[in-house]
Design a protein around this motif. Structure first.
Motif: not given
Length: 324
Positions: A164-178, A285-296
Motif C-alpha cells: 500500500l505504501r509503495i503503490l500510494n507513492d507511485k500513484m502520487k508520482t505518476r508512475q502508474i499510468k491510467k 456515463q460512458a467512461l471506463y478505466s480500461y488500461r493500467l501500466v506500471f511504469s516505475f
C-alpha cells in the motif's frame, strides 16, 4: 497494562497514526496526553507521536481497558455483510486488480448501508484467510485509486501495508499510468490533443467548473485524448490523465463541447451554453478505466516485478457499439 508487538503491517508508520487506527474511539487529545504522561511507552521509554514504528518494537499501554475492547468486534465485522464477488483482472500475494462495475461505490459514503468495493475486498480476503482483523493492529486491505460510483474500470487493492505504501507513492508520482475509454457527443476537430484548464469544486453540488484561466482555489488539469472511432453523432476516445482531479474527464470534455454520453451531471455544460441533444441510451456515463501500466522510474521494493507490466479489462460495455 498491555503490550502490543509491532509486526510487518504496522511498521513504517508514525506512532500517532497507528494509535488512531487501532483505537478508533480514543479522542486525539487523550491519545497525546497518554503519550506525554507515559501511559503509552515505546520499548519501555517515553515517546512522541511522530516517531516511526519498526518491526519488533513493543508498545506498552497503561490505559482504559475499554479502548481495547472497542478496537475490534469479533465475528461482527460490517464487511461480512457485503457480497464478496467482483471481477479480478490480476491477483498475486501483494495486490488485486479489480474491474469495478458502474453503480458500485468504492468507499462508504454518507448513504452507505453495507456494500462497497473495499468491503467486498475485505470479505473476499477474509474468506481466503488472507485477512483477519483480529490479527491486525492497524492495517486493513485498502484501495489505492478511486473511481466515481458510475464509472467502471480498474481499481488497485493492496493486500499488505508495504504494498500500500509503495503503490500510494507511485500513484502520487505518476508512475502508474491510467488510460480510459469514453464515448462523447459529436466529433472533435483535432483527432488527438493534450488539453489544459483549471477546475474549482462546488462541494455542495459535488461538481467542478472548468475555466481557461487560473482563479482562487482553482487547480490545474491536463488531459490527453485520442479519437479511436467515430459514428454519425459520437466519438470513442482514449484518454490519458496527466493530473487526477475530481470529475476531470467528464468536466473537461463537456467544457470542450463534447460531453460524455450518459452523463446527466455535465451534459449541459459548455461555456454556459446547452449542448446539442444526442439520443442517450446509457444508464451511466460512458467512461471506463480500461488500461493500467506500471511504469516505475525508481525502486518499487517488493513490487519491482510489476514494472513494465500492462493490464487491460476484457470488455468495455459501450465500446461494443464501435466494434471495439
Amino acid at each position: 497494562m498491555r503490550e502490543v508487538l509491532i509486526e510487518k503491517n504496522d511498521s513504517g508508520q508514525r506512532l500517532d497514526k497507528f494509535l488512531q487506527k487501532k483505537f478508533k474511539t480514543m479522542p486525539k487529545s487523550l491519545m497525546y496526553r497518554y503519550l506525554r504522561t507515559k501511559y503509552i511507552k515505546l520499548n519501555g521509554k517515553k515517546t512522541d507521536g511522530d516517531v516511526f514504528l519498526k518491526k519488533g518494537d513493543v508498545l506498552t499501554f497503561y490505559i482504559k481497558e475499554e479502548f481495547f475492547e472497542n478496537s475490534h468486534s469479533p465475528k461482527k465485522y460490517e464487511f461480512l455483510k457485503a457480497p464478496k464477488k467482483f471481477d479480478i483482472v490480476y491477483e498475486d500475494e501483494n495486490i488485486i486488480l479489480i474491474d469495478k462495475k458502474p453503480g458500485l461505490i468504492v468507499h462508504p459514503d454518507k448513504n452507505y448501508h453495507f456494500d462497497s468495493l473495499v468491503a467486498r475486498v475485505k470479505h473476499y480476503l477474509y474468506d481466503k484467510k488472507e485477512y483477519n482483523p483480529e490479527n491486525e493492529n492497524s492495517f486493513a486491505p485498502a484501495l489505492v485509486n478511486r473511481l466515481d460510483r458510475n464509472t467502471g474500470g480498474i481499481v488497485i487493492a493492496a493486500k499488505n501495508a508495504e504494498a500500500l505504501r509503495i503503490l500510494n507513492d507511485k500513484m502520487k508520482t505518476r508512475q502508474i499510468k491510467k488510460y480510459y475509454l469514453c464515448l462523447v457527443e459529436g466529433h472533435l476537430k483535432k483527432k488527438s490533443d493534450i488539453v489544459t484548464g483549471y477546475v474549482t469544486k462546488n462541494e455542495a453540488k459535488n461538481k467542478v467548473i472548468v475555466k481557461s484561466s487560473k482563479s482562487e482555489n482553482s487547480k490545474e488539469i491536463k488531459t490527453g485524448y485520442k479519437v479511436i472511432k467515430e459514428d454519425k453523432s459520437s466519438s470513442l476516445l482514449e484518454i490519458e490523465l496527466f493530473t487526477g482531479r475530481t470529475h476531470q474527464i467528464r468536466a473537461q470534455m463537456a467544457y470542450l463541447g463534447h460531453p460524455l454520453l450518459g452523463d446527466s451531471k455535465y451534459s449541459n455544460i459548455n461555456n454556459g451554453r446547452k449542448n446539442k441533444t444526442t439520443p442517450d441510451k446509457y444508464k451511466y456515463q460512458a467512461l471506463y478505466s480500461y488500461r493500467l501500466v506500471f511504469s516505475f522510474s525508481d525502486d518499487a521494493g517488493i513490487l519491482n516485478y510489476l514494472n513494465g507490466r500492462e493490464f487491460t479489462v476484457k470488455a468495455v460495455p459501450f465500446a461494443k457499439d464501435f466494434g471495439t
